[in-house]
Design an enzyme around this catalytic site. Structure first.
Site, PDB file in Angstrom:
ATOM      1  N   GLY A  37       0.778  -1.239   0.000  1.00  0.00           N
ATOM      2  CA  GLY A  37       0.000   0.000   0.000  1.00  0.00           C
ATOM      3  C   GLY A  37       0.803   1.279   0.000  1.00  0.00           C
ATOM      4  N   CYS A  39       1.468   3.600   2.411  1.00  0.00           N
ATOM      5  CA  CYS A  39       2.385   3.954   3.502  1.00  0.00           C
ATOM      6  C   CYS A  39       3.797   3.442   3.214  1.00  0.00           C
ATOM      7  N   GLY A 177      -0.441  23.070  -3.907  1.00  0.00           N
ATOM      8  CA  GLY A 177      -0.983  22.563  -2.649  1.00  0.00           C
ATOM      9  C   GLY A 177      -0.074  22.987  -1.514  1.00  0.00           C
ATOM     10  N   TYR A 180      -0.367  18.775   4.038  1.00  0.00           N
ATOM     11  CA  TYR A 180       0.583  17.843   4.662  1.00  0.00           C
ATOM     12  C   TYR A 180       1.739  17.478   3.718  1.00  0.00           C
ATOM     13  N   ILE A 181       1.344  16.979   2.524  1.00  0.00           N
ATOM     14  CA  ILE A 181       2.385  16.417   1.649  1.00  0.00           C
ATOM     15  C   ILE A 181       3.273  17.542   1.133  1.00  0.00           C
ATOM     16  N   ALA A 182       2.650  18.678   0.797  1.00  0.00           N
ATOM     17  CA  ALA A 182       3.432  19.820   0.316  1.00  0.00           C
ATOM     18  C   ALA A 182       4.451  20.235   1.375  1.00  0.00           C
ATOM     19  N   ALA A 183       3.999  20.337   2.616  1.00  0.00           N
ATOM     20  CA  ALA A 183       4.897  20.797   3.691  1.00  0.00           C
ATOM     21  C   ALA A 183       6.070  19.827   3.860  1.00  0.00           C
ATOM     22  N   GLU A 184       5.770  18.537   3.773  1.00  0.00           N
ATOM     23  CA  GLU A 184       6.837  17.550   3.993  1.00  0.00           C
ATOM     24  C   GLU A 184       7.792  17.486   2.801  1.00  0.00           C
ATOM     25  N   HIS A 439      13.744  16.377  34.042  1.00  0.00           N
ATOM     26  CA  HIS A 439      14.473  17.632  33.837  1.00  0.00           C
ATOM     27  C   HIS A 439      15.866  17.314  33.314  1.00  0.00           C
TER      28      HIS A 439
HETATM   29  C1  LIG Z   1       3.119  11.131   0.666  1.00  0.00           C
HETATM   30  C2  LIG Z   1       2.284  10.624   1.812  1.00  0.00           C
HETATM   31  C3  LIG Z   1       2.783  10.658   3.092  1.00  0.00           C
HETATM   32  C4  LIG Z   1       2.013  10.190   4.156  1.00  0.00           C
HETATM   33  N1  LIG Z   1       2.530  10.256   5.414  1.00  0.00           N
HETATM   34  C5  LIG Z   1       1.794   9.816   6.453  1.00  0.00           C
HETATM   35  C6  LIG Z   1       2.324   9.842   7.771  1.00  0.00           C
HETATM   36  O1  LIG Z   1       3.457  10.271   7.999  1.00  0.00           O
HETATM   37  N2  LIG Z   1       1.557   9.391   8.779  1.00  0.00           N
HETATM   38  C7  LIG Z   1       0.290   8.920   8.569  1.00  0.00           C
HETATM   39  O2  LIG Z   1      -0.379   8.529   9.528  1.00  0.00           O
HETATM   40  N3  LIG Z   1      -0.246   8.869   7.323  1.00  0.00           N
HETATM   41  C8  LIG Z   1       0.488   9.305   6.271  1.00  0.00           C
HETATM   42  N4  LIG Z   1      -0.032   9.241   5.007  1.00  0.00           N
HETATM   43  C9  LIG Z   1      -1.383   8.682   4.821  1.00  0.00           C
HETATM   44  C10 LIG Z   1      -1.331   7.131   4.816  1.00  0.00           C
HETATM   45  O3  LIG Z   1      -0.383   6.717   3.867  1.00  0.00           O
HETATM   46  C11 LIG Z   1      -2.687   6.565   4.478  1.00  0.00           C
HETATM   47  O4  LIG Z   1      -3.658   7.074   5.360  1.00  0.00           O
HETATM   48  C12 LIG Z   1      -2.689   5.036   4.611  1.00  0.00           C
HETATM   49  O5  LIG Z   1      -1.619   4.463   3.938  1.00  0.00           O
HETATM   50  C13 LIG Z   1      -4.011   4.479   4.094  1.00  0.00           C
HETATM   51  O6  LIG Z   1      -3.977   3.073   4.146  1.00  0.00           O
HETATM   52  P1  LIG Z   1      -5.058   2.213   3.354  1.00  0.00           P
HETATM   53  O7  LIG Z   1      -4.772   0.803   3.681  1.00  0.00           O
HETATM   54  O8  LIG Z   1      -6.410   2.749   3.596  1.00  0.00           O
HETATM   55  O9  LIG Z   1      -4.769   2.496   1.828  1.00  0.00           O
HETATM   56  P2  LIG Z   1      -3.483   2.133   0.951  1.00  0.00           P
HETATM   57  O10 LIG Z   1      -2.290   1.896   1.778  1.00  0.00           O
HETATM   58  O11 LIG Z   1      -3.432   3.165  -0.094  1.00  0.00           O
HETATM   59  O12 LIG Z   1      -3.843   0.712   0.331  1.00  0.00           O
HETATM   60  C14 LIG Z   1      -4.800   0.589  -0.681  1.00  0.00           C
HETATM   61  C15 LIG Z   1      -4.337  -0.465  -1.639  1.00  0.00           C
HETATM   62  O13 LIG Z   1      -5.435  -0.821  -2.475  1.00  0.00           O
HETATM   63  C16 LIG Z   1      -4.958  -0.989  -3.786  1.00  0.00           C
HETATM   64  N5  LIG Z   1      -6.101  -0.808  -4.682  1.00  0.00           N
HETATM   65  C17 LIG Z   1      -6.754   0.341  -4.980  1.00  0.00           C
HETATM   66  N6  LIG Z   1      -7.766   0.099  -5.832  1.00  0.00           N
HETATM   67  C18 LIG Z   1      -7.743  -1.237  -6.070  1.00  0.00           C
HETATM   68  C19 LIG Z   1      -8.546  -2.094  -6.868  1.00  0.00           C
HETATM   69  N7  LIG Z   1      -9.570  -1.641  -7.594  1.00  0.00           N
HETATM   70  N8  LIG Z   1      -8.252  -3.409  -6.887  1.00  0.00           N
HETATM   71  C20 LIG Z   1      -7.206  -3.896  -6.161  1.00  0.00           C
HETATM   72  N9  LIG Z   1      -6.423  -3.131  -5.391  1.00  0.00           N
HETATM   73  C21 LIG Z   1      -6.707  -1.822  -5.340  1.00  0.00           C
HETATM   74  C22 LIG Z   1      -3.879   0.063  -3.950  1.00  0.00           C
HETATM   75  O14 LIG Z   1      -2.990  -0.279  -4.988  1.00  0.00           O
HETATM   76  C23 LIG Z   1      -3.229   0.035  -2.563  1.00  0.00           C
HETATM   77  O15 LIG Z   1      -2.126  -0.845  -2.516  1.00  0.00           O
HETATM   78  C24 LIG Z   1       0.713   9.680   3.921  1.00  0.00           C
HETATM   79  C25 LIG Z   1       0.207   9.623   2.613  1.00  0.00           C
HETATM   80  C26 LIG Z   1       0.986  10.087   1.572  1.00  0.00           C
HETATM   81  C27 LIG Z   1       0.434  10.012   0.175  1.00  0.00           C
HETATM   82  N1  LIG Z   2       2.451  13.271   8.293  1.00  0.00           N
HETATM   83  C1  LIG Z   2       1.270  12.793   7.945  1.00  0.00           C
HETATM   84  O1  LIG Z   2       0.522  12.242   8.748  1.00  0.00           O
HETATM   85  C2  LIG Z   2       0.805  12.899   6.507  1.00  0.00           C
HETATM   86  C3  LIG Z   2       1.700  13.245   5.517  1.00  0.00           C
HETATM   87  C4  LIG Z   2       1.230  13.326   4.217  1.00  0.00           C
HETATM   88  C5  LIG Z   2      -0.098  13.054   3.934  1.00  0.00           C
HETATM   89  N2  LIG Z   2      -0.943  12.730   4.924  1.00  0.00           N
HETATM   90  C6  LIG Z   2      -2.381  12.461   4.647  1.00  0.00           C
HETATM   91  O2  LIG Z   2      -2.630  12.569   3.256  1.00  0.00           O
HETATM   92  C7  LIG Z   2      -3.646  13.531   3.036  1.00  0.00           C
HETATM   93  C8  LIG Z   2      -3.462  14.204   1.719  1.00  0.00           C
HETATM   94  O3  LIG Z   2      -2.373  15.127   1.786  1.00  0.00           O
HETATM   95  P1  LIG Z   2      -2.348  16.402   0.851  1.00  0.00           P
HETATM   96  O4  LIG Z   2      -1.215  17.253   1.241  1.00  0.00           O
HETATM   97  O5  LIG Z   2      -2.490  15.966  -0.562  1.00  0.00           O
HETATM   98  O6  LIG Z   2      -3.741  17.099   1.196  1.00  0.00           O
HETATM   99  P2  LIG Z   2      -4.131  18.174   2.315  1.00  0.00           P
HETATM  100  O7  LIG Z   2      -5.604  18.043   2.437  1.00  0.00           O
HETATM  101  O8  LIG Z   2      -3.312  18.039   3.532  1.00  0.00           O
HETATM  102  O9  LIG Z   2      -3.785  19.584   1.664  1.00  0.00           O
HETATM  103  C9  LIG Z   2      -4.312  19.950   0.422  1.00  0.00           C
HETATM  104  C10 LIG Z   2      -4.005  21.419   0.192  1.00  0.00           C
HETATM  105  O10 LIG Z   2      -4.285  21.710  -1.167  1.00  0.00           O
HETATM  106  C11 LIG Z   2      -5.008  22.935  -1.256  1.00  0.00           C
HETATM  107  N3  LIG Z   2      -5.814  22.877  -2.473  1.00  0.00           N
HETATM  108  C12 LIG Z   2      -6.880  22.079  -2.734  1.00  0.00           C
HETATM  109  N4  LIG Z   2      -7.295  22.263  -4.001  1.00  0.00           N
HETATM  110  C13 LIG Z   2      -6.480  23.191  -4.555  1.00  0.00           C
HETATM  111  C14 LIG Z   2      -6.378  23.771  -5.843  1.00  0.00           C
HETATM  112  N5  LIG Z   2      -7.211  23.428  -6.833  1.00  0.00           N
HETATM  113  N6  LIG Z   2      -5.420  24.702  -6.043  1.00  0.00           N
HETATM  114  C15 LIG Z   2      -4.573  25.062  -5.051  1.00  0.00           C
HETATM  115  N7  LIG Z   2      -4.597  24.518  -3.824  1.00  0.00           N
HETATM  116  C16 LIG Z   2      -5.535  23.586  -3.583  1.00  0.00           C
HETATM  117  C17 LIG Z   2      -5.809  23.010   0.036  1.00  0.00           C
HETATM  118  O11 LIG Z   2      -6.102  24.355   0.365  1.00  0.00           O
HETATM  119  C18 LIG Z   2      -4.847  22.366   1.036  1.00  0.00           C
HETATM  120  O12 LIG Z   2      -3.990  23.310   1.637  1.00  0.00           O
HETATM  121  C19 LIG Z   2      -3.548  14.469   4.238  1.00  0.00           C
HETATM  122  O13 LIG Z   2      -4.734  15.173   4.460  1.00  0.00           O
HETATM  123  C20 LIG Z   2      -3.228  13.515   5.350  1.00  0.00           C
HETATM  124  O14 LIG Z   2      -4.420  12.928   5.829  1.00  0.00           O
HETATM  125  C21 LIG Z   2      -0.512  12.645   6.213  1.00  0.00           C
END
Ligand SMILES: Cc1cc2nc3c(=O)[nH]c(=O)nc-3n(C[C@H](O)[C@H](O)[C@H](O)COP(=O)(O)OP(=O)(O)OC[C@H]3O[C@@H](n4cnc5c(N)ncnc54)[C@H](O)[C@@H]3O)c2cc1C
Ligand SMILES: NC(=O)c1ccc[n+]([C@@H]2O[C@H](COP(=O)([O-])OP(=O)(O)OC[C@H]3O[C@@H](n4cnc5c(N)ncnc54)[C@H](O)[C@@H]3O)[C@@H](O)[C@H]2O)c1
Length: 467
Positions: A37, A39, A177, A180-184, A439
């Site tokens: 997936g 993560c 954007g 979250y992802i943009a900031a990281e 401390h």
């Molecule tokens: C860049 C980024 C950084 C992140 N950082 C963090 C973080 O630091 N901390 C945090 O808590 N969360 C973070 N997240 C969010 C976190 O990754 C997700 O919330 C989590 O992985 C969701 O898990 P899931 O099992 O629901 O989905 P996923 O892990 O996305 O699993 C879904 C799986 O289903 C498969 N799939 C989709 N459609 C089909 C289909 N039709 N048939 C078969 N398979 C299919 C996909 O290929 C995928 O492997 C981040 C996300 C991103 C994008």
């Molecule tokens: N450290 C973590 O836990 C972590 C890290 C990365 C992602 N995530 C998860 O993944 C999710 C998705 O992350 P993300 O950064 O894609 O989404 P986000 O929801 O965190 O941020 C999206 C940003 O895009 C902006 N936006 C939306 N539409 C726009 C447009 N048309 N033009 C310009 N700006 C626009 C919004 O104002 C917002 O600031 C997060 O909400 C979070 O749940 C978590």
């Protein structure tokens, strides 16, 4: 049509459902891409491996702050990328092989519903498989949203799925954007040497965070990046490697690479959940109750495809609950999303739990605010930190903690005691006064914020109440 006892769609958090306790059942997992997936392959884990490297580089770059003589020669991008994915890709491959070598059937392809309990899988080898099961778990996650002007331009762009595997570091990276992802990822690429230009339709970065956090983070980002806030992209022009992004105020931004990170949409639509008669929310999430049951008997959902909170620790919890409920249908457990702590692994780091100040206001709560800077505690002096702070919101009179927000080094760890206190109904006075706080650890910033609250001062923190 092949019949299974249980079919799981998605091998991210869905893979956790398939525990040894199902060994007697005929179980199948359908996975459309890499095993493990988001993560593992393109989310939490690689971003944090990149972010940690960025933090090390920043420490070297700023080493004179601590009277250390060191010079940063740079981040070796291809080596960093290969180290990260050289570690993660084999884990995904081993995960798949482990399942294939077991009694679990693995379908490599895309599943979609043809009825409440029937699916067709478009297999990667070109064929298709029709399968059915009384019990189906939808754990198909979410995918990046790409706005029409980018989609329609026909010009190349990246999402978080692809940008971490780039061969070369962008010279000037446009980040669409500011969440979250943009900031990281902006932190990662900036630290590695890319110029960053960030565009967000909101007026501040990380808008949903507490107002103190988003305001402070936006100011810090403004010193590092070119920010265009309150604007959307109306067109993408130019050529690959020489992109021109036109904004709604006619500003034109040039960049060689575009990263689109404006949120993630649940994958229910691509699963044809309508064909199964599954109810969905307006934002596309598959509707579930607190036990993880969808509107169709025997069909469950968890993680980003159905959850209101797209975080891995939430998807993990939901997977545990759904697993239990599949095994114990007469003793259902429930998930709540009331007190989910979250962290942004950017620079400075951010940790948050509970209500924001705006939410306290909107709810008409009688609250007080305590805020302590990292520079007010001894470990903050050691770090020479100038921007970090811990903000605690508590109910006036009772000291019930309503929310907490931390910006600064180790914020994702520092927020955890506050999350624990809120979860176990420990008020500010008890949290400050009962445990010893080491401390001069950085946790003193949390303790000192708690001590600022009037309810805590009245209780004379430091003295445990008589029992
Ligand atoms: C860049 C980024 C950084 C992140 N950082 C963090 C973080 O630091 N901390 C945090 O808590 N969360 C973070 N997240 C969010 C976190 O990754 C997700 O919330 C989590 O992985 C969701 O898990 P899931 O099992 O629901 O989905 P996923 O892990 O996305 O699993 C879904 C799986 O289903 C498969 N799939 C989709 N459609 C089909 C289909 N039709 N048939 C078969 N398979 C299919 C996909 O290929 C995928 O492997 C981040 C996300 C991103 C994008
Ligand atoms: N450290 C973590 O836990 C972590 C890290 C990365 C992602 N995530 C998860 O993944 C999710 C998705 O992350 P993300 O950064 O894609 O989404 P986000 O929801 O965190 O941020 C999206 C940003 O895009 C902006 N936006 C939306 N539409 C726009 C447009 N048309 N033009 C310009 N700006 C626009 C919004 O104002 C917002 O600031 C997060 O909400 C979070 O749940 C978590």
């Amino acid at each position: 049509m092949r019949r299974h006892d249980l079919v799981v769609i998605g091998s991210g958090s869905g893979n956790m459902v398939v525990s040894d306790e199902f060994a007697d059942l005929d179980v199948a997992i359908v996975e459309a891409t890499e095993f493990g997936g988001t993560c593992l392959n393109r989310g939490c884990i690689p971003t944090k491996m990149f972010a940690y490297t960025a933090e090390v580089a920043d420490t070297v770059r700023d080493s004179a702050t601590w009277d250390v003589g060191a010079q940063l020669d740079g981040i070796a991008w291809p080596a960093l990328r290969d180290r990260v994915f050289g570690r993660l890709d084999p884990i995904a491959a081993e995960g798949r092989k482990g399942r294939e070598d077991s009694d679990v059937t693995v379908y490599a392809g895309e599943a979609r519903f043809t009825g409440p309990h029937t699916l067709v899988v478009d297999l990667h080898d070109g064929g298709s498989a029709e399968i059915e099961a009384d019990r189906i778990v939808i754990a198909a996650g979410a995918r990046p949203v790409v706005p029409p002007p980018v989609q329609e331009s026909g010009l190349p762009f990246h999402t978080s799925d692809t940008v971490m595997r780039l061969d070369q570091l962008p010279r000037r990276l446009a980040v669409l954007g500011g969440g979250y992802i943009a900031a990281e990822l902006a932190h990662v690429f900036h630290s590695a040497g890319s110029e960053i230009v960030m565009i967000d339709m909101a007026e501040e970065l990380l808008g949903p965070q507490d107002e103190s956090i988003s305001a402070a983070f936006t100011e810090i980002a403004r010193e590092r990046y070119e920010l265009h806030l309150g604007h959307e992209v109306t067109a993408v022009e130019g050529a690959p490697g020489a992109l021109r992004l036109r904004l709604d105020d006619d500003t034109v931004i040039e960049a060689d690479t575009l990263l689109v990170v404006i949120g993630r949409t649940p994958n229910g639509d691509s699963l044809d959940v309508d064909a199964a008669g599954l109810e969905t929310h307006d934002d596309g999430r598959v509707a579930v109750d607190a036990a993880g049951r969808t509107s169709v008997d025997g069909v469950w959902a968890l993680g980003d495809v159905s959850s209101p909170v797209q975080l891995k620790h939430v998807a993990n919890r939901e997977a545990e609950v759904v697993t239990h409920n599949l095994l114990h249908p007469d003793d259902l457990r429930e998930v709540d999303h009331d007190l989910v702590p979250a962290a942004v692994f950017t620079s400075p780091q951010i940790g948050t739990v509970g209500r924001t100040e705006a939410q306290c206001r909107d709810e008409g709560l009688d609250y007080e605010v305590a805020q302590v800077d990292f520079s007010d505690v001894a470990y903050g002096w050691a770090m020479e930190d100038e921007t970090g702070f811990c903000k605690v919101l508590a109910e006036r009179g009772t000291g019930r903690i309503l929310g907490a927000h931390i910006l600064g080094p180790e914020a994702p760890t520092l927020i955890q005691p506050l999350a624990m206190a809120m979860t176990f109904d420990i008020d500010a006075a008890a949290l400050s006064g009962r445990p010893y706080w080491i401390h001069p650890a950085l946790t003193e910033v949390v303790d000192n914020a708690l001590r600022q609250l009037s309810a805590t001062a009245d209780a004379k923190p430091g003295c445990a109440p008589r029992r």
